[in-house]
Design an enzyme around this catalytic site. Structure first.
Site, PDB file in Angstrom:
ATOM      1  N   LEU A 149       0.642  -1.000  -0.355  1.00 49.06           N
ATOM      2  CA  LEU A 149       0.421   0.279   0.141  1.00 49.06           C
ATOM      3  C   LEU A 149       1.070   1.303  -0.042  1.00 49.06           C
ATOM      4  O   LEU A 149       1.077   2.508   0.573  1.00 49.06           O
ATOM      5  CB  LEU A 149      -0.990  -0.006   1.086  1.00 49.06           C
ATOM      6  CG  LEU A 149      -2.302  -0.919   1.272  1.00 49.06           C
ATOM      7  CD1 LEU A 149      -2.650  -0.849   2.266  1.00 49.06           C
ATOM      8  CD2 LEU A 149      -2.946  -0.860   0.094  1.00 49.06           C
ATOM      9  N   THR A 164      12.538  -2.907  -4.486  1.00 47.79           N
ATOM     10  CA  THR A 164      11.193  -3.837  -4.815  1.00 47.79           C
ATOM     11  C   THR A 164      11.483  -4.704  -5.479  1.00 47.79           C
ATOM     12  O   THR A 164      11.180  -5.414  -5.999  1.00 47.79           O
ATOM     13  CB  THR A 164      10.359  -2.878  -4.937  1.00 47.79           C
ATOM     14  OG1 THR A 164       9.691  -2.339  -4.348  1.00 47.79           O
ATOM     15  CG2 THR A 164       8.995  -3.250  -6.019  1.00 47.79           C
ATOM     16  N   THR A 205       7.354  -5.894 -18.399  1.00 43.47           N
ATOM     17  CA  THR A 205       6.651  -4.389 -19.532  1.00 43.47           C
ATOM     18  C   THR A 205       7.882  -4.638 -20.834  1.00 43.47           C
ATOM     19  O   THR A 205       8.788  -4.507 -20.552  1.00 43.47           O
ATOM     20  CB  THR A 205       7.239  -3.221 -18.709  1.00 43.47           C
ATOM     21  OG1 THR A 205       7.093  -2.036 -19.248  1.00 43.47           O
ATOM     22  CG2 THR A 205       8.296  -2.944 -17.419  1.00 43.47           C
ATOM     23  N   ASP A 206       6.884  -3.522 -21.709  1.00 42.47           N
ATOM     24  CA  ASP A 206       7.711  -3.254 -22.735  1.00 42.47           C
ATOM     25  C   ASP A 206       9.112  -2.576 -22.528  1.00 42.47           C
ATOM     26  O   ASP A 206       9.527  -2.671 -23.691  1.00 42.47           O
ATOM     27  CB  ASP A 206       6.618  -2.952 -24.089  1.00 42.47           C
ATOM     28  CG  ASP A 206       5.846  -1.929 -23.587  1.00 42.47           C
ATOM     29  OD1 ASP A 206       6.342  -0.767 -22.288  1.00 42.47           O
ATOM     30  OD2 ASP A 206       5.661  -1.196 -24.245  1.00 42.47           O
ATOM     31  N   GLU A 207       8.806  -1.876 -21.782  1.00 44.14           N
ATOM     32  CA  GLU A 207      10.081  -1.471 -21.860  1.00 44.14           C
ATOM     33  C   GLU A 207      12.005  -1.394 -21.134  1.00 44.14           C
ATOM     34  O   GLU A 207      12.823  -0.983 -21.224  1.00 44.14           O
ATOM     35  CB  GLU A 207       9.735  -0.087 -20.174  1.00 44.14           C
ATOM     36  CG  GLU A 207       8.618   0.699 -20.581  1.00 44.14           C
ATOM     37  CD  GLU A 207       8.414   2.503 -19.676  1.00 44.14           C
ATOM     38  OE1 GLU A 207       9.220   2.771 -18.966  1.00 44.14           O
ATOM     39  OE2 GLU A 207       7.261   2.384 -19.586  1.00 44.14           O
ATOM     40  N   TYR A 237      14.176   2.677 -13.609  1.00 44.42           N
ATOM     41  CA  TYR A 237      12.183   2.044 -13.671  1.00 44.42           C
ATOM     42  C   TYR A 237      12.970   0.616 -14.581  1.00 44.42           C
ATOM     43  O   TYR A 237      12.351  -0.576 -14.093  1.00 44.42           O
ATOM     44  CB  TYR A 237      11.259   3.051 -14.282  1.00 44.42           C
ATOM     45  CG  TYR A 237       9.981   1.837 -14.625  1.00 44.42           C
ATOM     46  CD1 TYR A 237       9.273   1.035 -13.667  1.00 44.42           C
ATOM     47  CD2 TYR A 237       9.413   1.791 -15.777  1.00 44.42           C
ATOM     48  CE1 TYR A 237       8.433   0.269 -14.291  1.00 44.42           C
ATOM     49  CE2 TYR A 237       8.859   0.624 -16.124  1.00 44.42           C
ATOM     50  CZ  TYR A 237       8.168   0.371 -15.112  1.00 44.42           C
ATOM     51  OH  TYR A 237       6.779  -0.285 -15.426  1.00 44.42           O
ATOM     52  N   LYS A 262      13.466  -3.452 -13.916  1.00 45.54           N
ATOM     53  CA  LYS A 262      12.519  -4.177 -14.183  1.00 45.54           C
ATOM     54  C   LYS A 262      13.060  -5.331 -14.729  1.00 45.54           C
ATOM     55  O   LYS A 262      12.705  -6.406 -14.997  1.00 45.54           O
ATOM     56  CB  LYS A 262      11.434  -3.610 -14.908  1.00 45.54           C
ATOM     57  CG  LYS A 262      10.163  -3.127 -14.267  1.00 45.54           C
ATOM     58  CD  LYS A 262       9.335  -3.345 -13.142  1.00 45.54           C
ATOM     59  CE  LYS A 262       8.795  -4.846 -13.684  1.00 45.54           C
ATOM     60  NZ  LYS A 262       7.694  -5.022 -12.971  1.00 45.54           N
TER      61      LYS A 262
HETATM   62  P1  NAD Z   1       0.627   0.865  -9.267  1.00 40.96           P
HETATM   63  O1  NAD Z   1       1.554   1.835  -9.294  1.00 40.96           O
HETATM   64  O2  NAD Z   1      -0.472   0.768  -9.861  1.00 40.96           O
HETATM   65  O3  NAD Z   1       0.530  -0.521  -8.380  1.00 40.96           O
HETATM   66  C1  NAD Z   1       1.613  -1.301  -8.152  1.00 40.96           C
HETATM   67  C2  NAD Z   1       1.809  -2.248  -6.714  1.00 40.96           C
HETATM   68  O4  NAD Z   1       2.465  -2.253  -6.272  1.00 40.96           O
HETATM   69  C3  NAD Z   1       0.446  -0.918  -5.915  1.00 40.96           C
HETATM   70  O5  NAD Z   1      -0.425  -1.750  -5.053  1.00 40.96           O
HETATM   71  C4  NAD Z   1       1.901  -0.846  -4.591  1.00 40.96           C
HETATM   72  O6  NAD Z   1       1.313  -0.192  -3.312  1.00 40.96           O
HETATM   73  C5  NAD Z   1       1.675  -2.258  -4.740  1.00 40.96           C
HETATM   74  N1  NAD Z   1       3.882  -2.392  -4.499  1.00 40.96           N
HETATM   75  C6  NAD Z   1       4.671  -1.412  -4.910  1.00 40.96           C
HETATM   76  N2  NAD Z   1       5.535  -1.873  -4.106  1.00 40.96           N
HETATM   77  C7  NAD Z   1       5.616  -2.750  -3.072  1.00 40.96           C
HETATM   78  C8  NAD Z   1       5.999  -4.104  -2.617  1.00 40.96           C
HETATM   79  N3  NAD Z   1       7.394  -3.183  -2.195  1.00 40.96           N
HETATM   80  N4  NAD Z   1       5.744  -4.940  -1.821  1.00 40.96           N
HETATM   81  C9  NAD Z   1       4.489  -5.180  -2.156  1.00 40.96           C
HETATM   82  N5  NAD Z   1       4.237  -4.335  -2.900  1.00 40.96           N
HETATM   83  C10 NAD Z   1       3.916  -3.028  -3.211  1.00 40.96           C
HETATM   84  O7  NAD Z   1       1.352  -0.191 -11.097  1.00 40.96           O
HETATM   85  P2  NAD Z   1       0.666  -0.894 -12.200  1.00 40.96           P
HETATM   86  O8  NAD Z   1       0.917  -0.259 -13.315  1.00 40.96           O
HETATM   87  O9  NAD Z   1      -0.701  -1.588 -12.032  1.00 40.96           O
HETATM   88  O10 NAD Z   1       1.707  -1.933 -12.817  1.00 40.96           O
HETATM   89  C11 NAD Z   1       1.192  -3.299 -11.857  1.00 40.96           C
HETATM   90  C12 NAD Z   1       2.414  -4.136 -13.237  1.00 40.96           C
HETATM   91  O11 NAD Z   1       2.238  -4.087 -14.713  1.00 40.96           O
HETATM   92  C13 NAD Z   1       3.778  -3.472 -12.985  1.00 40.96           C
HETATM   93  O12 NAD Z   1       4.693  -4.684 -12.273  1.00 40.96           O
HETATM   94  C14 NAD Z   1       4.252  -2.694 -13.972  1.00 40.96           C
HETATM   95  O13 NAD Z   1       6.093  -2.587 -14.030  1.00 40.96           O
HETATM   96  C15 NAD Z   1       3.238  -3.734 -15.525  1.00 40.96           C
HETATM   97  N6  NAD Z   1       2.962  -3.060 -16.136  1.00 40.96           N
HETATM   98  C16 NAD Z   1       2.639  -1.838 -16.569  1.00 40.96           C
HETATM   99  C17 NAD Z   1       2.327  -1.312 -16.770  1.00 40.96           C
HETATM  100  C18 NAD Z   1       1.683   0.028 -17.125  1.00 40.96           C
HETATM  101  O14 NAD Z   1       1.622   0.683 -18.223  1.00 40.96           O
HETATM  102  N7  NAD Z   1       1.396   0.483 -15.673  1.00 40.96           N
HETATM  103  C19 NAD Z   1       2.834  -1.550 -18.732  1.00 40.96           C
HETATM  104  C20 NAD Z   1       2.774  -3.099 -18.549  1.00 40.96           C
HETATM  105  C21 NAD Z   1       3.577  -3.798 -16.887  1.00 40.96           C
HETATM  106  P1  TYD Z   2       3.970   7.583 -18.583  1.00 38.13           P
HETATM  107  O1  TYD Z   2       2.336   7.608 -18.344  1.00 38.13           O
HETATM  108  O2  TYD Z   2       4.732   8.312 -17.888  1.00 38.13           O
HETATM  109  O3  TYD Z   2       4.253   5.644 -19.493  1.00 38.13           O
HETATM  110  P2  TYD Z   2       5.022   5.120 -19.715  1.00 38.13           P
HETATM  111  O4  TYD Z   2       6.191   6.527 -19.954  1.00 38.13           O
HETATM  112  O5  TYD Z   2       6.064   4.193 -18.929  1.00 38.13           O
HETATM  113  O6  TYD Z   2       5.336   5.180 -21.339  1.00 38.13           O
HETATM  114  O7  TYD Z   2       3.742   8.861 -20.172  1.00 38.13           O
HETATM  115  C1  TYD Z   2       2.997   7.925 -21.173  1.00 38.13           C
HETATM  116  C2  TYD Z   2       4.259   9.025 -22.078  1.00 38.13           C
HETATM  117  O8  TYD Z   2       3.117  10.056 -22.634  1.00 38.13           O
HETATM  118  C3  TYD Z   2       5.246   8.880 -22.279  1.00 38.13           C
HETATM  119  O9  TYD Z   2       6.122   9.188 -24.137  1.00 38.13           O
HETATM  120  C4  TYD Z   2       5.630  10.302 -21.375  1.00 38.13           C
HETATM  121  C5  TYD Z   2       4.941  11.104 -21.962  1.00 38.13           C
HETATM  122  N1  TYD Z   2       4.110  12.366 -20.655  1.00 38.13           N
HETATM  123  C6  TYD Z   2       3.910  13.377 -21.298  1.00 38.13           C
HETATM  124  O10 TYD Z   2       4.009  14.256 -22.149  1.00 38.13           O
HETATM  125  N2  TYD Z   2       3.506  14.339 -20.051  1.00 38.13           N
HETATM  126  C7  TYD Z   2       3.314  13.962 -18.765  1.00 38.13           C
HETATM  127  O11 TYD Z   2       2.544  14.786 -18.032  1.00 38.13           O
HETATM  128  C8  TYD Z   2       3.300  12.103 -18.471  1.00 38.13           C
HETATM  129  C9  TYD Z   2       3.309  11.432 -17.230  1.00 38.13           C
HETATM  130  C10 TYD Z   2       3.531  11.544 -19.300  1.00 38.13           C
END
Ligand code: NAD
Ligand code: TYD
Length: 328
Positions: free
Chosen positions: A34, A93, A117-119, A141, A145
């Site tokens: 959390l 983490t 992630t694709d990143e 980040y 990952k």
């Molecule tokens: P988010 O930030 O909404 O959620 C992350 C969750 O992990 C939160 O509930 C947080 O409390 C919990 N958390 C953080 N550190 C922790 C720890 N040390 N121990 C236990 N819980 C912890 O993120 P999200 O967007 O839901 O992403 C979830 C996963 O999917 C991540 O691994 C992320 O790398 C991956 N991912 C995200 C995206 C995206 O576009 N958001 C895309 C591809 C992959």
């Molecule tokens: P983001 O949602 O942070 O995802 P990621 O960096 O993991 O792809 O950002 C998505 C795209 O939007 C990225 O190219 C950065 C851009 N971005 C902005 O232009 N302005 C913003 O305030 C944020 C948060 C992201």
């Protein structure tokens, strides 16, 4: 199935838990620290046990893994800009936390699905990454990952732990914390605040609806081959500026709110994933970006109760640090 879902109180984790309870009738235990991004409200109405602890806490992890059939690890620090400003928690983490989970999974011989992630592949000018593309992460980040992915792979090769890695492209949908592009722009547009576009706004992302990702993870959990990684890309790609323009249309605001600000350091220009391997297991994206974006904007409009406490809490300090100078 009895599942341990780490990070299940976050955006994607909670969507996955919802799909598993509603569509599969699984029993779910959530382990979540959390952090600012994890919220109990994300699990409202869902019959789950929530253990509030970090994945780096070996004792809590040992208790949480008792009797489970599989572990799905979403727990992560997830925002690139925060990783640039302060990488510490990303290392703890992703490296230490993932290792603690793997050790316990190995002790119990429990199937382990790592959400990635694709990143981790870095930026691609044309075409799409496959699962054989080299890992070339750009930010703290994505580097941490990628480190976690390599650790997971090592537990398959070294200890024969049943591991599967799922690499998703940019997710969007309900309950995404408003530091990310889409919810940030939606909430700013609703409040008639300026919309900070990094650089020229022509960076391209491959948008995947969170429910499509949740179902893909279910497919990988059930049918993924141990030791393999699966890319899960969205059906549509779009330059950031176009995403922002569409959000302005959907919220009835005009483009004068757009503010071009200094680009993110090391900003990846384009992400793109080929999803043939997960498709061969029977997965297909259901939500096109145009429809999903409109539904997502509508969700934020209808659910101010969810985001108002965030906008008025710690997020304000973060926003000021991240955008204060650029937006005056
Ligand atoms: P988010 O930030 O909404 O959620 C992350 C969750 O992990 C939160 O509930 C947080 O409390 C919990 N958390 C953080 N550190 C922790 C720890 N040390 N121990 C236990 N819980 C912890 O993120 P999200 O967007 O839901 O992403 C979830 C996963 O999917 C991540 O691994 C992320 O790398 C991956 N991912 C995200 C995206 C995206 O576009 N958001 C895309 C591809 C992959
Ligand atoms: P983001 O949602 O942070 O995802 P990621 O960096 O993991 O792809 O950002 C998505 C795209 O939007 C990225 O190219 C950065 C851009 N971005 C902005 O232009 N302005 C913003 O305030 C944020 C948060 C992201």
């Amino acid at each position: 199935m009895r599942l341990l879902v780490c990070g299940g109180a976050g955006f994607i984790g909670s969507a996955f838990v919802r799909v598993r309870l509603v569509e599969h009738g699984d029993e779910v235990v959530v382990l979540d620290k959390l952090t600012y991004a994890g919220r109990r409200e994300n699990l409202d109405g869902l019959d789950v046990a929530l253990i509030e602890a970090g994945i780096e806490d070996a004792a809590a992890v040992a208790r949480a893994m008792e009797g489970v059939d599989a572990v799905v690890n979403f727990a992560a620090e997830t925002h690139v800009d925060r990783s640039i400003a302060q990488p510490d928690a990303f290392v703890t983490t992703h490296a230490v936390g993932t290792w603690v989970l793997l050790e316990e999974a190995r002790r119990r011989a429990v199937r382990f699905v790592q959400i990635s992630t694709d990143e981790v592949y870095g930026s691609i000018a044309q075409g799409s990454f496959t699962e054989h593309s080299p890992l070339a992460p750009s930010s703290p980040y994505s580097a941490t990952k990628a480190g976690a992915d390599l650790l997971v792979a090592s537990y398959f090769h070294t200890y024969a732990l049943e591991t599967v890695i799922c690499r998703g492209s940019n997710n969007y949908g309900p309950r995404q914390y408003p530091e990310k592009l889409i919810p940030l722009m939606v909430l700013n547009a609703l409040a008639a605040d300026r919309l900070p576009v990094y650089g020229d706004g022509m960076q391209v992302r491959n948008w995947l609806h969170v429910d499509d990702f949740a179902r893909a993870i279910g497919v990988a959990l059930a049918h993924g081959r141990p030791g393999e990684a699966y890319n899960v890309g969205g059906p549509d790609e779009c330059p950031n500026l176009q995403v922002v323009q569409r959000i302005l249309e959907l919220t009835g605001r005009d483009e004068s709110l757009i503010e071009y600000v200094t680009d993110r350091p090391g900003h990846d220009r384009r992400y793109s994933l080929g999803s043939q391997k997960i498709a061969a297991l029977g997965w297909e994206a259901q939500v096109r970006f145009a429809d999903g974006l409109a539904q997502t904007v509508a969700w934020y409009v209808d659910n101010a109760w969810w985001w108002e406490p965030i906008r008025s809490g710690d997020y304000r300090a973060y926003y000021q640090r991240q955008y204060g100078r650029a937006l005056g």
